[in-house]
Write an enzyme that holds these catalytic residues in place. Sequence first.
Site, PDB file in Angstrom:
ATOM      1  N   ASN A   7      93.042  52.031  43.611  1.00 59.24           N
ATOM      2  CA  ASN A   7      91.718  51.638  44.075  1.00 59.24           C
ATOM      3  C   ASN A   7      91.876  50.236  44.679  1.00 59.24           C
ATOM      4  OD1 ASN A   7      89.123  50.773  44.375  1.00 59.24           O
ATOM      5  ND2 ASN A   7      88.466  51.240  42.281  1.00 59.24           N
ATOM      6  N   LYS A  14      93.136  48.007  41.622  1.00 56.10           N
ATOM      7  CA  LYS A  14      93.190  48.582  40.273  1.00 56.10           C
ATOM      8  C   LYS A  14      94.055  49.828  40.362  1.00 56.10           C
ATOM      9  CE  LYS A  14      88.588  47.176  38.812  1.00 56.10           C
ATOM     10  NZ  LYS A  14      87.214  47.620  38.772  1.00 56.10           N
ATOM     11  N   ARG A  99      91.148  55.981  45.880  1.00 58.25           N
ATOM     12  CA  ARG A  99      89.702  55.912  46.011  1.00 58.25           C
ATOM     13  C   ARG A  99      89.411  55.396  47.414  1.00 58.25           C
ATOM     14  NH1 ARG A  99      85.635  51.255  44.178  1.00 58.25           N
ATOM     15  NH2 ARG A  99      83.721  52.358  44.694  1.00 58.25           N
ATOM     16  N   HIS A 189      79.436  55.815  44.392  1.00 56.52           N
ATOM     17  CA  HIS A 189      79.740  56.165  42.995  1.00 56.52           C
ATOM     18  C   HIS A 189      79.803  57.679  42.803  1.00 56.52           C
ATOM     19  CE1 HIS A 189      77.804  52.186  41.340  1.00 56.52           C
ATOM     20  NE2 HIS A 189      79.104  52.027  41.542  1.00 56.52           N
ATOM     21  N   HIS A 217      74.787  55.531  36.592  1.00 52.72           N
ATOM     22  CA  HIS A 217      76.019  54.729  36.527  1.00 52.72           C
ATOM     23  C   HIS A 217      75.580  53.268  36.515  1.00 52.72           C
ATOM     24  CE1 HIS A 217      80.303  53.741  37.443  1.00 52.72           C
ATOM     25  NE2 HIS A 217      79.692  52.621  37.789  1.00 52.72           N
ATOM     26  N   GLY A 219      76.998  49.840  35.914  1.00 52.10           N
ATOM     27  CA  GLY A 219      78.140  48.932  35.729  1.00 52.10           C
ATOM     28  C   GLY A 219      77.802  47.631  36.417  1.00 52.10           C
ATOM     29  N   ASN A 220      78.791  47.025  37.112  1.00 54.26           N
ATOM     30  CA  ASN A 220      78.455  45.883  37.958  1.00 54.26           C
ATOM     31  C   ASN A 220      77.596  46.350  39.118  1.00 54.26           C
ATOM     32  OD1 ASN A 220      79.415  43.388  37.013  1.00 54.26           O
ATOM     33  ND2 ASN A 220      81.500  44.178  37.245  1.00 54.26           N
ATOM     34  N   GLY A 221      78.041  47.434  39.746  1.00 58.57           N
ATOM     35  CA  GLY A 221      77.178  48.140  40.692  1.00 58.57           C
ATOM     36  C   GLY A 221      76.435  49.208  39.906  1.00 58.57           C
ATOM     37  N   ARG A 250      73.617  42.426  43.232  1.00 58.00           N
ATOM     38  CA  ARG A 250      72.871  42.996  44.361  1.00 58.00           C
ATOM     39  C   ARG A 250      71.401  43.170  44.001  1.00 58.00           C
ATOM     40  NH1 ARG A 250      76.967  47.484  44.688  1.00 58.00           N
ATOM     41  NH2 ARG A 250      78.737  46.597  45.801  1.00 58.00           N
ATOM     42  N   GLY A 341      79.735  50.558  32.435  1.00 54.96           N
ATOM     43  CA  GLY A 341      79.890  49.541  31.382  1.00 54.96           C
ATOM     44  C   GLY A 341      78.622  49.301  30.577  1.00 54.96           C
ATOM     45  N   GLY A 343      75.778  51.254  30.598  1.00 51.28           N
ATOM     46  CA  GLY A 343      75.294  52.532  30.060  1.00 51.28           C
ATOM     47  C   GLY A 343      76.084  52.999  28.849  1.00 51.28           C
ATOM     48  N   GLU A 396      86.488  57.757  36.634  1.00 52.66           N
ATOM     49  CA  GLU A 396      86.713  58.085  38.048  1.00 52.66           C
ATOM     50  C   GLU A 396      88.191  58.310  38.345  1.00 52.66           C
ATOM     51  OE1 GLU A 396      84.102  54.605  38.397  1.00 52.66           O
ATOM     52  OE2 GLU A 396      83.794  55.277  40.451  1.00 52.66           O
TER      53      GLU A 396
HETATM   54  P1  ADP Z   1      82.428  47.963  37.201  1.00 55.69           P
HETATM   55  O1  ADP Z   1      81.194  48.464  37.868  1.00 55.69           O
HETATM   56  O2  ADP Z   1      82.978  46.706  37.824  1.00 55.69           O
HETATM   57  O3  ADP Z   1      83.458  49.036  36.933  1.00 55.69           O
HETATM   58  P2  ADP Z   1      81.748  48.168  34.400  1.00 55.69           P
HETATM   59  O4  ADP Z   1      81.391  49.603  34.531  1.00 55.69           O
HETATM   60  O5  ADP Z   1      82.891  47.796  33.528  1.00 55.69           O
HETATM   61  O6  ADP Z   1      81.932  47.435  35.796  1.00 55.69           O
HETATM   62  O7  ADP Z   1      80.442  47.409  33.864  1.00 55.69           O
HETATM   63  C1  ADP Z   1      80.378  46.028  33.756  1.00 55.69           C
HETATM   64  C2  ADP Z   1      79.056  45.657  33.121  1.00 55.69           C
HETATM   65  O8  ADP Z   1      78.986  46.259  31.808  1.00 55.69           O
HETATM   66  C3  ADP Z   1      78.900  44.157  32.921  1.00 55.69           C
HETATM   67  O9  ADP Z   1      77.585  43.764  33.254  1.00 55.69           O
HETATM   68  C4  ADP Z   1      79.139  44.007  31.418  1.00 55.69           C
HETATM   69  O10 ADP Z   1      78.500  42.897  30.893  1.00 55.69           O
HETATM   70  C5  ADP Z   1      78.511  45.268  30.918  1.00 55.69           C
HETATM   71  N1  ADP Z   1      78.889  45.509  29.526  1.00 55.69           N
HETATM   72  C6  ADP Z   1      80.107  45.797  29.022  1.00 55.69           C
HETATM   73  N2  ADP Z   1      80.051  45.868  27.670  1.00 55.69           N
HETATM   74  C7  ADP Z   1      78.770  45.599  27.314  1.00 55.69           C
HETATM   75  C8  ADP Z   1      78.055  45.515  26.077  1.00 55.69           C
HETATM   76  N3  ADP Z   1      78.670  45.711  24.924  1.00 55.69           N
HETATM   77  N4  ADP Z   1      76.743  45.231  26.116  1.00 55.69           N
HETATM   78  C9  ADP Z   1      76.123  45.031  27.291  1.00 55.69           C
HETATM   79  N5  ADP Z   1      76.719  45.104  28.483  1.00 55.69           N
HETATM   80  C10 ADP Z   1      78.020  45.373  28.495  1.00 55.69           C
END
Ligand code: ADP
Length: 417
Positions: A7, A14, A99, A189, A217, A219-221, A250, A341, A343, A396
């Site tokens: 990726n 990654k 990816r 995604h 989904h 995460g960061n996004g 965003r 992350g 979720g 993924e």
């Molecule tokens: P990416 O989209 O870069 O793959 P991830 O899916 O790893 O990122 O998600 C990152 C997000 O998940 C960050 O905002 C992080 O703070 C959040 N996160 C990870 N663990 C926890 C937790 N235990 N409680 C709340 N948020 C979390």
Amino acid sequence: MNILVLNCGSSSLKFQLIATDLELIKLNKDKRLAHGQIERIGGAAIVTFVADGKTTYRSAKPIKDVRTAVDLVLRWILSEASQIDEIQTLGDIQAVGHRVVHGGEKFKESVLITNEVLREIEDCIELAPLHNPANIKGIVAAREILGAGVPQAAVFDTAFHQTLPEHAFLYAIPYQFYRRHKIRRYGFHGTSHRYVAYRYRNIKKIERENVNVITLHLGNGCSITAIKNGNSFDTSMGLTPLEGLVMGTRSGDIDPAIIEYICSKEGATVQEAETILNSQSGLLGISGLTNDMRELISEAKENNDRRAKLAIEIFCYRTAKYIGSYLAAMNGADAIIFAGGIGEHSPYIRELICENLRWFGVEISAEINERTINGKEGVISTENSRPDIYVIPTDEELLIARDTVRLISAESESKPV
Ligand code: ADP
């Protein structure tokens, strides 16, 4: 077979190395051998490589480009220090899965990469100017290092959403903009939403056509997808990943007139305004602190920080609003599934989102919700709840490796480059 999953982003890479084949896929017994990442390519890069269950390698060193980064990954995999017994020579890596962010309207599924496919990925650069060039560099680097005989596959973020009906993918702007410039909702995604829907089907032991769920989904996004009869039916990201939910940095949905207003009030160019919406908004913009949800939750709980609380509140409110609109869009769903992350790891955020869904019949079990963390998969709603609420950790990279294996097996006669 050992599949290298890459990726490649504009300044990061990654990877995962996954042992899988058609039999292992059937048994759900694929095995991750190694994973890692290189951040800040182009400068003083930070390298973290892990051979699962064995070694971890960390270093900081200058890495000038994607080619050098891919080379470093492969040299580490081959080195004795990594202790990856399955890989002794480059020949032990049978294929590479990439990816690729944007496949436009051309790619509706994963494909083996030929020169023609590479040209078509290049054609999509104007739709994803930050992402596709880096993906292409990764493909070219892997081909140069591993040789043209090693098959490479492209797995697109957009492909799963190519089933969106016209009424969901068209914007209400002059129709000729779609015809002339292909301005439409593509969604991203897709690999994550597809994987989560696939796991749900496995857990429920139902046919693909009977999957009617909403996948989140976070995460960061962040994005949300309505999956009807197994197909993506609507999704929150649009022409670019900027649209939809509130994300780490965003903004998600805004009134488009805000862009011109920011430009005139702040003396910014359109590009600068777009950068603000992409990189300085969302959780970071509201809180003024961080884009990291875990840190925001600590700030809100431990220091009672007003803007951290506000960022969390807006994030959850807007997510719940989207779920409500998708429940209407698909005339009801059997389940709502949390992934990503946030979720997967935050019972607190799941609870806040679900609080706004009580009218729809959603009821989560506080106790089960609390203990469904750290990669656990399962239902977190009570028996009375309708729809069911699930947590399903996404993967993924695994799906990319599996698609690659399936493509090689199906098309062993074709000539990948
Ligand atoms: P990416 O989209 O870069 O793959 P991830 O899916 O790893 O990122 O998600 C990152 C997000 O998940 C960050 O905002 C992080 O703070 C959040 N996160 C990870 N663990 C926890 C937790 N235990 N409680 C709340 N948020 C979390």
